[in-house]
Structure formats: C-alpha cells, structure tokens
Enzyme design. Structure first.
Site, PDB file in Angstrom:
ATOM      1  N   SER A 146       0.902  -1.148  -0.002  1.00 39.76           N
ATOM      2  CA  SER A 146      -0.139   0.041  -0.056  1.00 39.76           C
ATOM      3  C   SER A 146       0.814   1.165  -0.093  1.00 39.76           C
ATOM      4  O   SER A 146       2.084   1.299   0.796  1.00 39.76           O
ATOM      5  CB  SER A 146      -0.685   0.037   1.163  1.00 39.76           C
ATOM      6  OG  SER A 146      -1.620   1.265   1.347  1.00 39.76           O
ATOM      7  N   TYR A 159      -2.797  -0.671   9.624  1.00 36.73           N
ATOM      8  CA  TYR A 159      -2.890  -0.828   8.457  1.00 36.73           C
ATOM      9  C   TYR A 159      -1.697  -0.427   7.661  1.00 36.73           C
ATOM     10  O   TYR A 159      -0.933  -1.232   7.097  1.00 36.73           O
ATOM     11  CB  TYR A 159      -3.913  -0.283   7.668  1.00 36.73           C
ATOM     12  CG  TYR A 159      -4.075  -0.622   6.148  1.00 36.73           C
ATOM     13  CD1 TYR A 159      -4.301  -1.916   5.671  1.00 36.73           C
ATOM     14  CD2 TYR A 159      -3.673   0.296   5.408  1.00 36.73           C
ATOM     15  CE1 TYR A 159      -4.582  -1.725   4.430  1.00 36.73           C
ATOM     16  CE2 TYR A 159      -3.408   0.133   3.868  1.00 36.73           C
ATOM     17  CZ  TYR A 159      -4.167  -0.852   3.387  1.00 36.73           C
ATOM     18  OH  TYR A 159      -4.159  -1.232   2.154  1.00 36.73           O
TER      19      TYR A 159
END
Length: 253
Positions: A146, A159
């Site tokens: 990500s 995350y």
C-alpha cells in the site's frame, strides 16, 4: 508450453478478482481464494477465461491456515508457480479515540492477516517448490502492499505498519529466494475504487481523492491487476525486490 498456475488470495471481489481475471487472460490456471464468501468467489471463478481453475477457502490470518490454502491449491492445480498475496484488512483505530482493548484487538488481527498470513503462505509455497519434481526455478511471489506504508495512515496505523512490514518482507525474501530462482516483488496502490472503499468516497471525499493524482481520476482494480500480472511474468524477473508504486503519481518517493 505448460500453463503456469497461480494462487490469488482475497480474490472474491475488488482487486483480487481483477488480478485473477488478468492472470487467467494471460493463460494461467488460477486458484481463486476467499475466506468465507464462496458464492462471490464462485462467480469470479465462473467468469475466468480458460479452463482448469479452482476455488480455495481459508482464513489466511488463522494459525495453520496457510498449509491448508497452499495444499488445496496444489492439489487442485497440480502446483503453484505464482502466489499473489492480496488478501488483507483495513481498519481504523485513531490512537486518541480508540480504547486500549479495541486497539490491541485491531493490531493483532491486522498483523495476523496482513503480515503473518502472507509470510506463512510464502513459507508453505517455498516448501512445495523446493520439493516438486521440476524445482522452484521461475516461480514468483507478488505481494499487494500500500501507498500508506510510505505516505502514512494516521487513522489506520496498524494498516500502514503491516503494509510497511509486507514491503520489507518482499525485499528480504527477494534476496534470500533469488538463489532458488524465485522472484519476489510487490505493488503499492493508493486508493482504488471498490465496493469496500465506496464509503470512503462519499460526498466531498471523492473529489479530494481524485485531486491527489495529476491524472485526475481514482484507480480501478484493473489498474493494479495489470501491474501484478506483469510482475508475475517471466520478463519481470529482474524486478525482483521492487515495490512498484501504482498510485497515479499521488505520492512520490
């Protein structure tokens, strides 16, 4: 030419489904993995071009699940040449407003799914590759990381941290698995329009996210799938160790 076999985790929707479709279109036999939504995964499976595809289930964040997921894919496909670690969780836990109990629970679950799950799957895949008749040469792993690992995720620190760990794992294993002929790379997408991200795009947020990229649009799953498919191909072997930004120049590093 022997068709390559690929396992795509989290492939019942969104980015994973697009990756499965792209790999199947490139000639792979694909194992479509889901945690529990077999109806959605079966729909993806039925949409794939070609034949010989398979359905695999299991919670990649559960201890011991990796052996079962890899084992099921190998049993149905005959082998796995390409592993795409796409399954992952996103959850927000702002440190100032999250209870300690919820903070701990969120961190443990995201570490289990986003980092330990891919690590276990890679170990099980390498074990299979080392013991198969044709050996490991030419196999590859592509991890879906990500942009948040670099840009920061202030409301979703678990995350961001787990995706940063996944990037580091990618580069470490690219070095250790290279002598076996196994390439390891990753992609780092920004915001991608899927059914899961639609709530994030409500109201003024959509235009704000659109403006992040000079291309003036929000990514769709096929943008990421095209990059993963290329990294999965033999000509991309020399990109082993790379973490490819797939964010429309919304974040540069």
């Amino acid at each position: 030419m022997t068709r390559r076999c690929a396992l795509v985790t989290g492939a019942s929707r969104g980015i994973g489904a697009a990756i499965a479709l792209e790999l199947a279109a490139a000639g792979h036999r694909v194992a479509v993995h889901c945690r529990a939504d077999t109806t959605a995964a079966k729909a993806v499976l039925d949409s794939l071009p070609g034949t010989g595809h398979a359905l695999v289930t299991g919670d990649v964040g559960a201890p011991g699940a990796a052996r079962e997921v890899i084992g099921s894919a190998v049993e149905q496909l005959g082998t796995v040449d390409v592993l795409v670690n796409n399954a992952g969780l996103y959850a927000e836990q702002p440190v100032a407003t999250t209870s300690y109990e919820d903070w701990q629970a969120a961190w443990r679950r995201l570490v289990d799914v986003n980092l330990l799950g891919p690590a276990d799957l890679i170990w099980c895949l390498v074990d299979h590759l080392r013991h198969r008749i044709q050996g490991p040469q030419g196999a590859c792993v592509v991890n879906v990381g990500s942009r948040g690992a670099y840009r920061g995720e202030p409301d979703a620190p678990a995350y961001g941290a787990t995706k940063a760990g996944l990037h580091a794992l990618t580069q470490s294993l690219a070095q250790s698995l290279g002598p076996l002929g196994i390439a390891v790379s990753a992609v780092a997408p920004g915001v991608v329009r899927t059914d899961l991200t639609e709530p994030m795009l409500a109201g003024d947020a959509e235009e704000a996210i659109r403006r992040q990229s000079p291309l003036g649009r929000i990514a769709v799953p096929s943008d990421v799938a095209a990059a993963v498919a290329w990294l999965s191909s033999a000509p991309a072997e020399w990109c082993s160790g790379a973490v490819l930004d797939v964010n429309g120049a919304s974040h540069l590093r």
